[in-house]
Design an enzyme around this catalytic site. Structure first.
Site, mmCIF file in Angstrom:
data_model
loop_
_atom_site.group_PDB
_atom_site.id
_atom_site.type_symbol
_atom_site.label_atom_id
_atom_site.label_comp_id
_atom_site.label_asym_id
_atom_site.label_seq_id
_atom_site.Cartn_x
_atom_site.Cartn_y
_atom_site.Cartn_z
ATOM 1 N N SER A 1 69.466 36.357 28.286
ATOM 2 C CA SER A 1 69.280 35.777 29.634
ATOM 3 C C SER A 1 69.388 34.207 29.629
ATOM 4 O O SER A 1 70.048 33.691 30.414
ATOM 5 C CB SER A 1 68.086 36.295 30.505
ATOM 6 O OG SER A 1 68.389 35.842 31.665
ATOM 7 N N GLY B 1 69.957 29.843 31.098
ATOM 8 C CA GLY B 1 69.010 28.568 30.991
ATOM 9 C C GLY B 1 67.780 29.417 31.525
ATOM 10 O O GLY B 1 67.617 30.548 31.951
ATOM 11 N N GLY C 1 53.614 31.177 31.225
ATOM 12 C CA GLY C 1 54.975 31.015 30.829
ATOM 13 C C GLY C 1 55.346 31.389 29.366
ATOM 14 O O GLY C 1 56.237 31.009 28.723
ATOM 15 N N GLU C 2 54.301 32.045 28.579
ATOM 16 C CA GLU C 2 54.429 32.177 27.292
ATOM 17 C C GLU C 2 55.423 33.160 26.800
ATOM 18 O O GLU C 2 56.165 32.850 25.746
ATOM 19 C CB GLU C 2 53.092 32.764 26.740
ATOM 20 C CG GLU C 2 52.985 32.921 25.135
ATOM 21 C CD GLU C 2 51.871 32.855 24.551
ATOM 22 O OE1 GLU C 2 51.505 33.047 23.289
ATOM 23 O OE2 GLU C 2 50.983 32.309 25.203
ATOM 24 N N ARG C 3 55.686 33.900 27.802
ATOM 25 C CA ARG C 3 56.907 35.004 27.246
ATOM 26 C C ARG C 3 58.550 34.079 27.308
ATOM 27 O O ARG C 3 59.348 34.273 26.465
ATOM 28 C CB ARG C 3 57.241 35.998 28.221
ATOM 29 C CG ARG C 3 56.196 37.201 28.100
ATOM 30 C CD ARG C 3 56.505 38.389 29.228
ATOM 31 N NE ARG C 3 57.397 39.235 29.007
ATOM 32 C CZ ARG C 3 58.697 39.054 29.661
ATOM 33 N NH1 ARG C 3 58.610 38.262 30.586
ATOM 34 N NH2 ARG C 3 59.399 39.970 29.338
ATOM 35 N N ARG C 4 58.399 33.266 28.506
ATOM 36 C CA ARG C 4 59.685 32.242 28.557
ATOM 37 C C ARG C 4 59.580 31.291 27.295
ATOM 38 O O ARG C 4 60.838 31.085 26.663
ATOM 39 C CB ARG C 4 59.521 31.503 29.694
ATOM 40 C CG ARG C 4 60.222 32.285 30.881
ATOM 41 C CD ARG C 4 59.941 31.522 32.307
ATOM 42 N NE ARG C 4 58.680 31.845 32.752
ATOM 43 C CZ ARG C 4 57.879 31.161 33.403
ATOM 44 N NH1 ARG C 4 58.347 29.901 33.864
ATOM 45 N NH2 ARG C 4 56.422 31.571 33.849
ATOM 46 N N GLU D 1 47.711 35.023 35.958
ATOM 47 C CA GLU D 1 48.915 35.357 35.707
ATOM 48 C C GLU D 1 49.153 36.618 35.066
ATOM 49 O O GLU D 1 50.111 37.566 35.207
ATOM 50 C CB GLU D 1 49.492 34.096 35.003
ATOM 51 C CG GLU D 1 51.026 34.061 35.338
ATOM 52 C CD GLU D 1 51.879 34.557 33.774
ATOM 53 O OE1 GLU D 1 53.019 34.835 34.015
ATOM 54 O OE2 GLU D 1 51.286 34.990 32.867
ATOM 55 N N ASN D 2 48.520 36.889 34.082
ATOM 56 C CA ASN D 2 48.903 38.035 33.179
ATOM 57 C C ASN D 2 48.188 39.378 33.982
ATOM 58 O O ASN D 2 48.733 40.546 33.804
ATOM 59 C CB ASN D 2 48.136 37.959 31.653
ATOM 60 C CG ASN D 2 49.044 37.295 30.727
ATOM 61 O OD1 ASN D 2 49.894 37.991 30.511
ATOM 62 N ND2 ASN D 2 48.738 36.053 30.613
ATOM 63 N N ARG E 1 50.697 41.037 36.379
ATOM 64 C CA ARG E 1 51.753 41.858 35.599
ATOM 65 C C ARG E 1 51.128 43.091 35.243
ATOM 66 O O ARG E 1 49.850 43.393 35.278
ATOM 67 C CB ARG E 1 52.095 41.163 34.458
ATOM 68 C CG ARG E 1 52.652 39.537 34.539
ATOM 69 C CD ARG E 1 53.012 39.006 33.455
ATOM 70 N NE ARG E 1 54.125 39.870 32.573
ATOM 71 C CZ ARG E 1 55.456 39.670 32.787
ATOM 72 N NH1 ARG E 1 55.642 38.656 33.814
ATOM 73 N NH2 ARG E 1 56.381 40.173 32.251
#
Length: 282
Positions: free
Chosen positions: A54, A59, A78-81, A112-113, A116
């Site tokens: 993606s 971007g 934003g660690e996954r990003r 943040e985690n 989810r």
């Protein structure tokens, strides 16, 4: 303490701050370092690959939130990003730089985690435990801040009493949270690996494991072994075991009886007292 904890990231990072282009910077991906307070230990490779694809096509739509650490930048959100961007071959990445102390960074990373739904029960337990041990929260504080019940917090944290190899089995999905909590009800803790292996091999569900643990714990006579409890009593015991995360027995004689809640250490007793809101009295 960061205001807004439990109300979502948007309550801490105002929408105007996120969308203000002046605050978005492009930083070399080599200057970013992982969050030391990241509760997530397992990242789904397939999901990261999908996100990377993606990013190649569209971007990064939402910048990563970071804080400066010397000449580097620690990822707050934003660690996954970040991982997907590296996989996508990006050399630079859009970030929003925030001034945060250690406490704020830990709270935001964990919050943040926790928002989810794909954390494993062990990762969730470790996140709760980090907030309690490092930020001196009580379980009640945490429950109120995160909108969780206190038994939910307590029962997750109790999973950390499992041996490391059994916690890994929970992380891998071979054992459920219910299995883990029931295994902790074994009086002989040395039998946990043996019984866990039986659960996996024979694919026992939680109710079957509860019956096995109860049989292993009880030194009952041949005469009483086959006495069947009332269906209502059995169902209530099961509900109470789920609530307290330990073995609970209802012993009823005619119209009276008693409820026995088992604990296996001082910490376990304290956990149960907290669920009962009796810690101060104790």
């Amino acid at each position: 303490m960061v205001k807004g904890l439990g109300k979502g990231i948007g309550a801490i990072f105002r929408e105007d701050a996120v969308h203000n282009e002046d605050q978005v910077q492009q930083i070399s991906i080599t200057r970013l370092i992982e969050n030391p307070f990241q509760p997530r230990k397992i990242f789904n490779d397939e999901a990261i690959e999908e996100l990377a694809q993606s990013i190649r096509e569209h971007g990064i739509i939402q910048p990563i939130v970071v804080r400066q650490k010397g000449k580097k930048y620690e990822i707050v959100v934003g660690e996954r990003r970040f991982r997907a961007s590296k996989l996508a071959g990006l050399t630079e990445i859009p970030v929003i730089i925030k001034e945060l102390d250690e406490q704020q960074m830990m709270e935001l990373a964990i919050l943040e985690n926790l928002q989810r739904e794909d954390l494993t029960p062990i990762e969730e337990a470790e996140a709760y435990n980090s907030l309690i041990t490092k930020l001196q929260f009580t379980q009640e504080d945490l429950a109120k801040r995160l909108g969780k019940s206190r038994p939910h917090i307590a029962n997750h944290i109790r999973l950390l009493q499992l041996p490391e190899d059994i916690r890994e089995k929970v992380n891998e999905g071979l054992l459920s949270m219910g299995h883990g909590r029931t295994l902790l009800g074994l009086k002989n803790k040395r039998r946990i690996p043996e019984v866990a292996a039986k659960v996996i091999k024979e694919q026992l569900n939680v109710r079957q494991l509860e019956a096995l643990v109860q049989n292993l714990n009880e030194d009952v006579s041949r005469e009483t072994k086959f006495v069947k409890k009332d269906v209502f009593v059995q169902a209530t015991e099961s509900q109470l075991r789920d609530y307290f995360g330990t073995q609970v027995q209802i012993k009823k004689v005619k119209n009276k009886g008693k409820i026995e809640i088992e604990f296996y250490s001082e910490d376990d007793l304290q956990r149960i007292l907290e669920i009962l809101a009796l810690e101060q009295a104790y």
